[in-house]
Design a protein around this motif. Structure first.
Motif, mmCIF file in Angstrom:
data_model
loop_
_atom_site.group_PDB
_atom_site.id
_atom_site.type_symbol
_atom_site.label_atom_id
_atom_site.label_comp_id
_atom_site.label_asym_id
_atom_site.label_seq_id
_atom_site.Cartn_x
_atom_site.Cartn_y
_atom_site.Cartn_z
ATOM 1 N N GLU A 133 0.835 -1.210 0.000
ATOM 2 C CA GLU A 133 0.000 0.000 0.000
ATOM 3 C C GLU A 133 0.863 1.251 0.000
ATOM 4 N N GLN A 134 1.977 1.227 0.690
ATOM 5 C CA GLN A 134 2.862 2.385 0.679
ATOM 6 C C GLN A 134 3.379 2.656 -0.732
ATOM 7 N N ARG A 135 3.767 1.593 -1.452
ATOM 8 C CA ARG A 135 4.215 1.771 -2.847
ATOM 9 C C ARG A 135 3.080 2.295 -3.724
ATOM 10 N N ALA A 136 1.872 1.760 -3.524
ATOM 11 C CA ALA A 136 0.723 2.196 -4.327
ATOM 12 C C ALA A 136 0.431 3.679 -4.097
ATOM 13 N N LEU A 137 0.488 4.123 -2.853
ATOM 14 C CA LEU A 137 0.256 5.544 -2.562
ATOM 15 C C LEU A 137 1.328 6.420 -3.203
ATOM 16 N N GLU A 138 2.569 5.993 -3.125
ATOM 17 C CA GLU A 138 3.648 6.771 -3.731
ATOM 18 C C GLU A 138 3.491 6.836 -5.249
ATOM 19 N N LYS A 139 3.066 5.745 -5.872
ATOM 20 C CA LYS A 139 2.819 5.751 -7.322
ATOM 21 C C LYS A 139 1.689 6.708 -7.689
#
Length: 173
Positions: A133-139
């Motif tokens: 989820e952290q990667r998805a938010l950053e994307k």
């Protein structure tokens, strides 16, 4: 990354059984969203009242290739009399995760909220161990802002949360 077209749309009556199944299954919700058993009819009742769309909180279906993949939500957080922002979240069916659907759905939600509300800020939070989820938010353009200590109670203990923010004026990917 999925090649399926990702779209957001209002929850329909035919989505309700899938929504209820997703929210009532600890295996589907996964380790970061299971908070115990809740009223299984709450979303159906709210859908009958307002279609799960209100000025305070709302849900939209995430569709991948036309199929119900999960939902995005947002809720209003009041800071002062004339200042508020949206806090957003997402939940995908277990078999839909890991395909880029969450990143795209959150990007679409960001576009939608900035186009249809005057807010300056969007916020999201997640468990420090939820790296996907952290990667998805950053994307989707969110920036990690910090840790809120002991912000949520789950699984018998208080847990920290990672806070992400996105301003209307921030550069977007």
């Amino acid at each position: 990354m999925t090649d399926e077209p990702i779209a957001l749309s209002p929850i329909t009556e035919t989505d309700l059984p899938q929504l209820e199944a997703l929210l009532g299954d600890p295996e589907q919700l996964g380790p970061f969203q299971w908070y115990g058993w809740r009223d299984p009819g709450r979303f159906r009742r709210t859908w009958a009242e307002n279609g799960l769309l209100s000025d305070e909180w709302s849900l939209l279906a995430v569709r991948a290739g036309g199929e119900f993949a999960g939902f995005v939500m947002w809720r209003r957080v009041n800071v002062a009399n004339n200042s508020w922002y949206w806090n957003i979240g997402i939940q995908l069916r277990a078999e839909m995760r890991g395909r880029g659907i969450g990143s795209e759905a959150q990007r679409l939600l960001v576009d939608y909220l900035f186009a249809h509300s005057p807010v300056m800020r969007l916020e999201a939070d997640t468990d420090p161990a939820n790296h996907a989820e952290q990667r998805a938010l950053e994307k989707a353009g969110f920036r990690r802002e910090g840790i809120r200590r002991s912000i949520t109670f789950r699984g018998g203990e208080w847990r920290d949360g990672v806070v992400y923010g996105l301003l209307r004026t921030d550069p977007r990917p």
